[in-house]
Design a protein around this motif. Structure first.
Motif, PDB file in Angstrom:
ATOM      1  N   GLY A 123       0.792  -1.230   0.000  1.00 26.75           N
ATOM      2  CA  GLY A 123       0.000   0.000   0.000  1.00 26.75           C
ATOM      3  C   GLY A 123       0.819   1.272   0.000  1.00 26.75           C
ATOM      4  N   THR A 124       2.159   1.132  -0.153  1.00 23.16           N
ATOM      5  CA  THR A 124       3.024   2.310  -0.222  1.00 23.16           C
ATOM      6  C   THR A 124       3.707   2.342  -1.589  1.00 23.16           C
ATOM      7  OG1 THR A 124       4.943   1.169   0.709  1.00 23.16           O
ATOM      8  CG2 THR A 124       3.432   2.227   2.260  1.00 23.16           C
ATOM      9  N   ARG A 125       4.312   3.479  -1.907  1.00 23.49           N
ATOM     10  CA  ARG A 125       4.950   3.649  -3.215  1.00 23.49           C
ATOM     11  C   ARG A 125       6.300   4.317  -3.070  1.00 23.49           C
ATOM     12  NH1 ARG A 125       1.503   7.268  -6.904  1.00 23.49           N
ATOM     13  NH2 ARG A 125       1.328   8.539  -5.018  1.00 23.49           N
ATOM     14  N   ASP A 126       7.222   3.955  -3.947  1.00 24.45           N
ATOM     15  CA  ASP A 126       8.436   4.740  -4.146  1.00 24.45           C
ATOM     16  C   ASP A 126       8.136   5.729  -5.263  1.00 24.45           C
ATOM     17  OD1 ASP A 126      10.131   3.286  -2.311  1.00 24.45           O
ATOM     18  OD2 ASP A 126      10.104   1.648  -3.774  1.00 24.45           O
ATOM     19  N   LEU A 127       8.430   6.985  -5.049  1.00 28.06           N
ATOM     20  CA  LEU A 127       8.105   8.018  -6.027  1.00 28.06           C
ATOM     21  C   LEU A 127       9.367   8.576  -6.660  1.00 28.06           C
ATOM     22  CD1 LEU A 127       5.355   9.811  -3.951  1.00 28.06           C
ATOM     23  CD2 LEU A 127       4.994   8.510  -6.043  1.00 28.06           C
ATOM     24  N   LEU A 128       9.378   8.653  -7.968  1.00 26.45           N
ATOM     25  CA  LEU A 128      10.503   9.224  -8.697  1.00 26.45           C
ATOM     26  C   LEU A 128      10.031   9.597 -10.095  1.00 26.45           C
ATOM     27  CD1 LEU A 128      12.849   6.375  -9.954  1.00 26.45           C
ATOM     28  CD2 LEU A 128      10.672   5.913  -8.831  1.00 26.45           C
ATOM     29  N   GLY A 129      10.899  10.251 -10.822  1.00 23.52           N
ATOM     30  CA  GLY A 129      10.594  10.569 -12.216  1.00 23.52           C
ATOM     31  C   GLY A 129       9.340  11.402 -12.378  1.00 23.52           C
ATOM     32  N   ARG A 130       8.543  11.044 -13.384  1.00 28.11           N
ATOM     33  CA  ARG A 130       7.351  11.830 -13.716  1.00 28.11           C
ATOM     34  C   ARG A 130       6.309  11.788 -12.605  1.00 28.11           C
ATOM     35  NH1 ARG A 130       4.396   9.956 -18.160  1.00 28.11           N
ATOM     36  NH2 ARG A 130       3.317  11.955 -18.110  1.00 28.11           N
ATOM     37  N   GLU A 131       6.217  10.659 -11.883  1.00 31.88           N
ATOM     38  CA  GLU A 131       5.243  10.583 -10.786  1.00 31.88           C
ATOM     39  C   GLU A 131       5.512  11.663  -9.749  1.00 31.88           C
ATOM     40  OE1 GLU A 131       3.653   6.070 -10.163  1.00 31.88           O
ATOM     41  OE2 GLU A 131       5.690   6.522  -9.472  1.00 31.88           O
ATOM     42  N   GLY A 186       3.366  16.097 -15.621  1.00 31.79           N
ATOM     43  CA  GLY A 186       4.444  15.543 -14.817  1.00 31.79           C
ATOM     44  C   GLY A 186       5.771  15.482 -15.540  1.00 31.79           C
ATOM     45  N   ARG A 187       6.219  16.588 -16.070  1.00 27.40           N
ATOM     46  CA  ARG A 187       7.492  16.606 -16.803  1.00 27.40           C
ATOM     47  C   ARG A 187       8.649  16.887 -15.849  1.00 27.40           C
ATOM     48  NH1 ARG A 187      10.670  20.187 -19.875  1.00 27.40           N
ATOM     49  NH2 ARG A 187       9.389  21.958 -19.232  1.00 27.40           N
ATOM     50  N   GLU A 188       9.659  16.010 -15.876  1.00 27.09           N
ATOM     51  CA  GLU A 188      10.858  16.240 -15.067  1.00 27.09           C
ATOM     52  C   GLU A 188      11.654  17.405 -15.662  1.00 27.09           C
ATOM     53  OE1 GLU A 188      13.131  12.850 -13.185  1.00 27.09           O
ATOM     54  OE2 GLU A 188      12.220  11.874 -14.913  1.00 27.09           O
ATOM     55  N   GLU A 189      12.326  18.137 -14.803  1.00 24.64           N
ATOM     56  CA  GLU A 189      13.172  19.239 -15.261  1.00 24.64           C
ATOM     57  C   GLU A 189      14.636  18.836 -15.105  1.00 24.64           C
ATOM     58  OE1 GLU A 189      12.487  22.008 -16.723  1.00 24.64           O
ATOM     59  OE2 GLU A 189      10.312  21.831 -16.643  1.00 24.64           O
ATOM     60  N   PRO A 190      15.292  18.416 -16.185  1.00 23.47           N
ATOM     61  CA  PRO A 190      16.724  18.072 -16.086  1.00 23.47           C
ATOM     62  C   PRO A 190      17.548  19.341 -15.899  1.00 23.47           C
ATOM     63  CG  PRO A 190      16.013  18.016 -18.367  1.00 23.47           C
ATOM     64  CD  PRO A 190      14.782  18.276 -17.550  1.00 23.47           C
ATOM     65  N   PRO A 191      18.840  19.188 -15.529  1.00 20.53           N
ATOM     66  CA  PRO A 191      19.697  20.375 -15.419  1.00 20.53           C
ATOM     67  C   PRO A 191      19.785  21.123 -16.748  1.00 20.53           C
ATOM     68  CG  PRO A 191      20.744  18.454 -14.426  1.00 20.53           C
ATOM     69  CD  PRO A 191      19.525  17.955 -15.143  1.00 20.53           C
ATOM     70  N   CYS A 193      22.472  22.525 -17.923  1.00 18.70           N
ATOM     71  CA  CYS A 193      23.717  22.231 -18.631  1.00 18.70           C
ATOM     72  C   CYS A 193      24.566  21.225 -17.850  1.00 18.70           C
ATOM     73  CB  CYS A 193      24.527  23.513 -18.871  1.00 18.70           C
ATOM     74  SG  CYS A 193      25.181  24.264 -17.371  1.00 18.70           S
ATOM     75  N   ALA A 194      25.474  20.616 -18.557  1.00 19.04           N
ATOM     76  CA  ALA A 194      26.481  19.741 -17.951  1.00 19.04           C
ATOM     77  C   ALA A 194      27.850  20.292 -18.329  1.00 19.04           C
ATOM     78  CB  ALA A 194      26.324  18.312 -18.452  1.00 19.04           C
ATOM     79  N   VAL A 195      28.685  20.510 -17.317  1.00 20.26           N
ATOM     80  CA  VAL A 195      30.034  21.025 -17.563  1.00 20.26           C
ATOM     81  C   VAL A 195      30.984  19.836 -17.648  1.00 20.26           C
ATOM     82  CG1 VAL A 195      31.876  22.519 -16.749  1.00 20.26           C
ATOM     83  CG2 VAL A 195      29.488  23.150 -16.340  1.00 20.26           C
ATOM     84  N   LEU A 196      31.644  19.660 -18.805  1.00 16.66           N
ATOM     85  CA  LEU A 196      32.427  18.464 -19.074  1.00 16.66           C
ATOM     86  C   LEU A 196      33.862  18.827 -19.440  1.00 16.66           C
ATOM     87  CD1 LEU A 196      29.792  16.690 -21.366  1.00 16.66           C
ATOM     88  CD2 LEU A 196      29.989  16.577 -18.870  1.00 16.66           C
ATOM     89  N   PRO A 197      34.841  18.210 -18.780  1.00 16.80           N
ATOM     90  CA  PRO A 197      36.240  18.464 -19.153  1.00 16.80           C
ATOM     91  C   PRO A 197      36.583  17.727 -20.450  1.00 16.80           C
ATOM     92  CG  PRO A 197      36.143  16.836 -17.397  1.00 16.80           C
ATOM     93  CD  PRO A 197      34.721  17.291 -17.638  1.00 16.80           C
ATOM     94  N   ALA A 200      24.950  12.864 -20.655  1.00 13.67           N
ATOM     95  CA  ALA A 200      24.196  14.113 -20.493  1.00 13.67           C
ATOM     96  C   ALA A 200      22.978  14.126 -21.409  1.00 13.67           C
ATOM     97  CB  ALA A 200      25.094  15.313 -20.781  1.00 13.67           C
ATOM     98  N   ASN A 201      23.157  13.643 -22.626  1.00 11.68           N
ATOM     99  CA  ASN A 201      22.051  13.589 -23.582  1.00 11.68           C
ATOM    100  C   ASN A 201      20.955  12.639 -23.084  1.00 11.68           C
ATOM    101  OD1 ASN A 201      20.918  14.381 -26.155  1.00 11.68           O
ATOM    102  ND2 ASN A 201      21.292  12.273 -26.800  1.00 11.68           N
ATOM    103  N   ALA A 202      21.346  11.482 -22.533  1.00 12.44           N
ATOM    104  CA  ALA A 202      20.373  10.518 -22.006  1.00 12.44           C
ATOM    105  C   ALA A 202      19.625  11.087 -20.811  1.00 12.44           C
ATOM    106  CB  ALA A 202      21.094   9.226 -21.620  1.00 12.44           C
ATOM    107  N   ARG A 203      20.262  11.954 -20.043  1.00 13.74           N
ATOM    108  CA  ARG A 203      19.644  12.579 -18.873  1.00 13.74           C
ATOM    109  C   ARG A 203      18.666  13.673 -19.261  1.00 13.74           C
ATOM    110  NH1 ARG A 203      18.857  13.648 -14.481  1.00 13.74           N
ATOM    111  NH2 ARG A 203      20.492  14.950 -13.563  1.00 13.74           N
ATOM    112  N   GLY A 204      18.675  14.063 -20.529  1.00 10.59           N
ATOM    113  CA  GLY A 204      17.793  15.128 -20.972  1.00 10.59           C
ATOM    114  C   GLY A 204      18.372  16.516 -20.807  1.00 10.59           C
ATOM    115  N   VAL A 205      19.670  16.605 -20.504  1.00  7.57           N
ATOM    116  CA  VAL A 205      20.333  17.908 -20.383  1.00  7.57           C
ATOM    117  C   VAL A 205      20.365  18.563 -21.758  1.00  7.57           C
ATOM    118  CG1 VAL A 205      22.488  19.082 -19.770  1.00  7.57           C
ATOM    119  CG2 VAL A 205      21.715  17.097 -18.432  1.00  7.57           C
ATOM    120  N   ARG A 206      20.055  19.856 -21.815  1.00 13.01           N
ATOM    121  CA  ARG A 206      19.971  20.528 -23.116  1.00 13.01           C
ATOM    122  C   ARG A 206      21.340  20.966 -23.637  1.00 13.01           C
ATOM    123  NH1 ARG A 206      16.223  23.667 -26.157  1.00 13.01           N
ATOM    124  NH2 ARG A 206      17.296  24.026 -28.131  1.00 13.01           N
TER     125      ARG A 206
END
Length: 419
Positions: free
Chosen positions: A7-15, A318-323, A325-329, A368-374
Motif C-alpha cells: 500500500g506504499t509507493r516509491d516516487l521518482l521521475g514523472r510521478e 508531470g514533466r521532469e526538469e533536467p539540469p 547544462c552539464a560542464v564536461l572536461p 548528459a544527452n540521455a539525462r535530458g540535459v539541453r
C-alpha cells in the motif's frame, strides 16, 4: 520479495514531478486567496481521531503505544490536527483564521487503483466564520485549483444537516443516524434499506437522497422537508449563488453526498475527475467543541494530491526538469577547471551537472544527452586558456564559443521559462 510495505509507493521521475506540480499550483492558489501555511505532526494522540472522525476512519487507523504507554496514531486526515492547532495556539486571533497545509496521511485500507495506505493530502480550513460566504469561498477556491491544473472537476454539493433533520423527524438520532448517513455515503441502496428498516418515512428519505441536478433541486426538496429544512436549503442556495460570483460555475446539487467523516454539520461537497473522487469538504461547526475547545464555526476542503497527480500523468503532465547544462572536461587535465566552473554557474542560479565518473568526453556527452540535459559546456585547454568554453546544444548539435565571464548570464537567458 519486495521490502516495501503493502500500500506504499516509491516516487521518482514523472510521478514525483506531477506531485510537485500539483502542490506548486495549490500553494500559489492558497497564498493568492490569503491563506497561510501550517504543519502538524505526523502522529497525534489517538483520542484526537476517535472522538469525531467516524467509524470507518477509526477502523483504518495505524494506532500504537509509545514507550511511555501513551496511545498515539499516524494521522488519517489533517482537519482534526489543524483544529487542535487552532485551539492550542490560534483561537485568540482575529477571525476568520485561514490556514492551508500539505502532508502525508495513513489509513490501513485495501490498496487499489488511486488508493494507497500512505497518501498525500492538501487542504484549507476557514475557522471562525459561520457566514455562507465562507462556505462559498472554499467552494470557489477548490474550483480555482482544478481550473489552474487544467482538470475539469465535477462538483457535487449536498447537505448533511438536511439529512439529519429529516431523520430526526423519523425518530432516528445519534449513532443510529450516523449509521444511516454512512449507508448513504456508501452509495449502496440495499445497505441504506437495511439501516432504515420499515420505519415510517423511510421511502420518503430514500427519495430525498436520490434528488440530483441543478439549483432547481433545492426547490423540489423544499416540498419534502419542514420549515427548518427549508431554511437549510435557502442557505445552501445562497452559498451556491455566492460561489458563482467568485468563479465557481455549475456545481450540481446531490443530496446523497454525506461524506465519511462524522464531524460534518451542514453543506458538504465532493469533486470528481473522470469518475474518481479527488477532493471533498464542507462545514464542521462542532469539531472544535468535540475536541474540548469552545464552539467554533469552520469550513474546509481536503485534496487527494496523489490521485490528482495520477490524473495529470494520464493526461501527459508531470514533466521532469533536467539540469540546464552539464560542464564536461575535454581532458583529464581540465577536471578541476570544469568543477570550479560548475560551482560558479550554480552560484549564479543555473542548474548544472558536473562530470563525476571520469568518463571520456564522448561518453560524458552521451550520458548528459540521455539525462535530458539541453546544453553541454565543454572545457577544452585551448579555449579555456583564451577565456572561452564551447557550448553544444545537445538537441540540435549546434555549438558555439562563449566567454567564460558571460556564461552564467547567457544560460540565465537561455534556460529561463519560455525561452
Amino acid at each position: 520479495m519486495s521490502l516495501r510495505p503493502k500500500g506504499t509507493r516509491d516516487l521518482l521521475g514523472r510521478e514525483l514531478a506531477a506531485i510537485r506540480e500539483v502542490e506548486g499550483v495549490m500553494r500559489e492558489v492558497f497564498l493568492t486567496w490569503g491563506y497561510r501555511e501550517v504543519e502538524t505532526p505526523i502522529f497525534e494522540s489517538l483520542e484526537l481521531f476517535t472522538r469525531k472522525s467516524g467509524e470507518e476512519v477509526v477502523r483504518q487507523l495505524y494506532a500504537f503505544r509509545d514507550k511511555s504507554g501513551k496511545e498515539l496514531a499516524l494521522r488519517p486526515e489533517l482537519t482534526a490536527p489543524v483544529v487542535r492547532l487552532y485551539l492550542e495556539r490560534l483561537r485568540s486571533e482575529s477571525k476568520p483564521v485561514k490556514l492551508f497545509y500539505f502532508g502525508p496521511c495513513f489509513r490501513y485500507e485495501e490498496p487499489q487503483a488511486h488508493r494507497w495506505r500512505q497518501f498525500r493530502q492538501a487542504g484549507v480550513e476557514v475557522l471562525g466564520s459561520s457566514r455562507p460566504e465562507a462556505d462559498a469561498e472554499v467552494l470557489a477556491l477548490t474550483h480555482e485549483v482544478f481550473r489552474r491544473l487544467g482538470l475539469r472537476g465535477e462538483f457535487r454539493v449536498g447537505n448533511v444537516r438536511l439529512l439529519r433533520l429529516f431523520l430526526e423527524g423519523m425518530g432516528v438520532r445519534g449513532e443510529e443516524a450516523e449509521g444511516v448517513l454512512r449507508a448513504v455515503d456508501s452509495r449502496d441502496p440495499k445497505r441504506l434499506e437495511r439501516e432504515l428498516g420499515d420505519r415510517e418515512g423511510a421511502k420518503e428519505f430514500m427519495e430525498l437522497v436520490e434528488l440530483r441536478g441543478g439549483r432547481e433541486v433545492l426547490e423540489r426538496a423544499k416540498g419534502r422537508v419542514g420549515e427548518e429544512g427549508r431554511e437549510v436549503l435557502e442557505r445552501m442556495g445562497r452559498i451556491l449563488e455566492l460561489a458563482g460570483k467568485m468563479g465557481a460555475k455549475g456545481p450540481s446539487v446531490d443530496l446523497s453526498i454525506a461524506r465519511g467523516l462524522e464531524y460534518y454539520t451542514d453543506v458538504v461537497f465532493e469533486v470528481y475527475v473522470s469518475g474518481i473522487q479527488v477532493a471533498g469538504g464542507g462545514r464542521y461547526d462542532g469539531l472544535a467543541e468535540a475536541l474540548g475547545g469552545e464552539p467554533c464555526p469552520a469550513v474546509g476542503v481536503g485534496f487527494g494530491v496523489d490521485r490528482i497527480a495520477q490524473l495529470l500523468l494520464e493526461g501527459g503532465g508531470g514533466r521532469e526538469e533536467p539540469p540546464c547544462c552539464a560542464v564536461l572536461p575535454a581532458t583529464e587535465e581540465m577536471l578541476e577547471a570544469s568543477l570550479e566552473l560548475a560551482s560558479v554557474l550554480r552560484g549564479a542560479g543555473v542548474s548544472t551537472e558536473a562530470e563525476l565518473m571520469g568518463r571520456s568526453l564522448g561518453k560524458a556527452l552521451a550520458h548528459a544527452n540521455a539525462r535530458g540535459v539541453r546544453y553541454a559546456v565543454i572545457v577544452g585547454p585551448r579555449e579555456f586558456a583564451g577565456g572561452r568554453v564551447t557550448v553544444r546544444d545537445l538537441e540540435t548539435g549546434e555549438q558555439r564559443e562563449v566567454e567564460v565571464k558571460e556564461l552564467a548570464s547567457w544560460f540565465r537567458r537561455t534556460c529561463s521559462p519560455g525561452s
